[in-house]
Write a protein that holds these residues in place. Structure first.
Motif: not given
Length: 194
Positions: A12, A102, A130, A147, A149-150, A152-153, A176
């Motif tokens: 990120f 965070n 985050d 960030v 996250l989803r 990235a997965g 971001t």
């Protein structure tokens, strides 16, 4: 003999996110910005702190030195934000905003400030990093850096299964996004609390 799978890293833009967050606080008029950083030695801590300092430097070359004494390292936990803020208040440090490592740390920062009767954002602005789901529900809703996250997965799964080509150099950096909410505002006109 099996062929080795290519190694790809999904990262990120911690530096850019922290830069934009500090820039947001500076644009509001903050000059004494406390920073509750993560544990020293971690790349996430290093990148976010570097981005924060780069924004301060870009705004005013004296600001990184001015704010250096307002930087406290701790774990990525609520208690670290609480303890760091209590320490800053105990020292008598003057600040008008706190940027936290965070969102979890930011909740500890907010709790310590509220305990002292310090209003957010009227007396001190608070921001995190985050964009955890709880951020929109905190009182005041937390300004933070989202960030992805989803995403990235999903990207990692596509890379592993070969549905997406490997990036040059094996590293993909996802952007971001600054999420401005009610926990940040202009500094108080009287020079700030505490």
């Amino acid at each position: 003999m099996h062929a080795a799978l290519p190694v790809t890293t999904v990262m990120f833009d911690d530096h850019g996110g922290a830069f934009r967050l500090a820039e947001h606080l500076l644009t509001l008029g903050h000059r004494r910005i406390a920073y509750v950083a993560g544990p020293p030695g971690l790349s996430t801590t290093r990148e976010r702190l570097a981005g924060h300092r780069a924004a301060l430097l870009r705004h005013d070359p004296a600001l990184p030195e001015t704010c250096a004494s307002l930087t406290v390292h701790g774990a990525f936990e609520r208690s670290a934000g609480y303890d760091a803020t209590r320490e800053l208040l105990r020292r008598g440090a003057t600040f008008t905003a706190v940027a936290a490592a965070n969102d979890t740390v930011a909740t500890g920062v907010a709790a310590a400030l509220r305990e002292e009767g310090i209003r957010i954002p009227e007396d001190v602005s608070v921001a995190g990093f985050d964009d955890l789901p709880i951020c929109a529900d905190t009182a005041a809703a937390l300004t933070t850096v989202r960030v992805p996250l989803r995403e990235a997965g999903v990207l990692a799964a596509q890379l592993v299964t070969g549905r997406r080509p490997q990036p040059p150099g094996g590293i993909t950096t996802l952007p971001t996004e600054l999420m401005v909410r009610a926990s940040t505002g202009p500094p108080p006109t009287a020079g700030g609390r505490p």
